[in-house]
Design an enzyme around this catalytic site. Structure first.
Site, short mmCIF file in Angstrom:
data_model
loop_
_atom_site.label_atom_id
_atom_site.label_comp_id
_atom_site.label_asym_id
_atom_site.label_seq_id
_atom_site.Cartn_x
_atom_site.Cartn_y
_atom_site.Cartn_z
N HIS A 1 -13.52 -21.78 0.17
CA HIS A 1 -12.63 -21.56 1.32
C HIS A 1 -12.31 -22.90 1.97
CE1 HIS A 1 -13.44 -17.11 1.88
NE2 HIS A 1 -14.55 -17.44 1.23
N ASP B 1 -5.66 -17.18 1.64
CA ASP B 1 -6.51 -16.00 1.84
C ASP B 1 -5.70 -14.95 2.61
OD1 ASP B 1 -8.56 -14.19 2.96
OD2 ASP B 1 -9.98 -15.67 2.19
N ILE B 2 -5.75 -13.70 2.15
CA ILE B 2 -4.94 -12.67 2.84
C ILE B 2 -5.56 -12.23 4.16
CG2 ILE B 2 -3.41 -11.45 1.23
CD1 ILE B 2 -5.82 -9.51 0.83
N HIS C 1 -15.26 -19.28 -5.59
CA HIS C 1 -14.14 -19.79 -4.79
C HIS C 1 -14.64 -20.64 -3.63
CE1 HIS C 1 -15.27 -15.76 -3.33
NE2 HIS C 1 -15.02 -16.21 -2.12
N GLY D 1 -18.96 -16.23 -1.03
CA GLY D 1 -18.85 -15.48 -2.27
C GLY D 1 -19.51 -14.12 -2.31
P1 5GP Z 1 -16.12 -14.24 0.10
O1 5GP Z 1 -16.32 -13.58 -1.24
O2 5GP Z 1 -16.45 -15.71 0.10
O3 5GP Z 1 -16.83 -13.50 1.20
O4 5GP Z 1 -14.60 -14.17 0.48
C1 5GP Z 1 -13.61 -13.59 -0.32
C2 5GP Z 1 -12.27 -13.86 0.33
O5 5GP Z 1 -11.26 -13.38 -0.53
C3 5GP Z 1 -12.09 -13.15 1.68
O6 5GP Z 1 -11.82 -14.13 2.68
C4 5GP Z 1 -10.90 -12.22 1.45
O7 5GP Z 1 -10.04 -12.16 2.56
C5 5GP Z 1 -10.22 -12.84 0.25
N1 5GP Z 1 -9.53 -11.86 -0.57
C6 5GP Z 1 -10.02 -10.69 -1.05
N2 5GP Z 1 -9.09 -10.04 -1.78
C7 5GP Z 1 -7.99 -10.83 -1.77
C8 5GP Z 1 -6.69 -10.71 -2.35
O8 5GP Z 1 -6.36 -9.74 -3.03
N3 5GP Z 1 -5.81 -11.73 -2.12
C9 5GP Z 1 -6.15 -12.83 -1.37
N4 5GP Z 1 -5.21 -13.77 -1.20
N5 5GP Z 1 -7.37 -12.98 -0.81
C10 5GP Z 1 -8.28 -11.99 -1.00
#
Ligand code: 5GP
Length: 132
Positions: free
Chosen positions: A95, A29-30, A93, A86
């Site tokens: 985590h 995760d970035i 995805h 998500g």
């Molecule tokens: P959620 O949708 O569960 O809230 O989390 C999405 C996750 O994707 C976040 O933790 C965010 O940091 C990660 N994320 C969003 N865009 C990118 C990207 O371009 N590259 C990576 N490696 N992670 C990403």
């Protein structure tokens, strides 16, 4: 329009790759909540994880288990935690977040600074320990 994660799978957007099989991809995760915070995704683009077919959801979890075991081996946390939320990226995805201390806050709202060099190093360390 493909999701950012589909672009990552295709290599159109760079990622710190951890592991991959024909149906799944794992990468750092970035915006990590802890060093080694990893995302496991199905290559099939679907927004809501519980819209996956039961067999697909099982396969994704089994893939995540193998990645988590690799993280445990490489990073030696107390354990690796799992969060599914998500709300930001509409591509299912999981985590995986290493928990290094009992007092560590375990939340997606929590972020730590990790340099690009360290991200590269973490991806190498974990990927070497993942057995698919
Ligand atoms: P959620 O949708 O569960 O809230 O989390 C999405 C996750 O994707 C976040 O933790 C965010 O940091 C990660 N994320 C969003 N865009 C990118 C990207 O371009 N590259 C990576 N490696 N992670 C990403």
């Amino acid at each position: 329009m493909p999701s950012i994660f589909t672009k990552i799978i295709k290599g159109d957007v760079p990622s710190y790759r951890i592991a991959e099989d024909n149906k799944h991809y794992a990468f750092l995760d970035i915006n990590p909540s802890a060093e080694g915070h990893t995302l496991c995704i199905p290559k099939k683009e679907i927004d809501y994880i519980f819209d996956l077919e039961p067999s697909e959801l099982s396969a994704l979890n089994l893939f995540a288990q193998k990645v988590a075991k690799g993280m445990d081996e490489a990073l030696q946390p107390i354990r690796t935690g799992i969060i599914v939320e998500g709300m930001e990226v509409p591509h299912a995805h999981i985590h995986l977040i290493p928990i290094y201390k009992e007092t560590q806050r375990f939340s997606l709202g929590m972020q730590v600074e990790v340099s690009q060099n360290r991200m590269t190093e973490l991806a190498k360390l974990i990927s070497e320990k993942v057995i698919l």
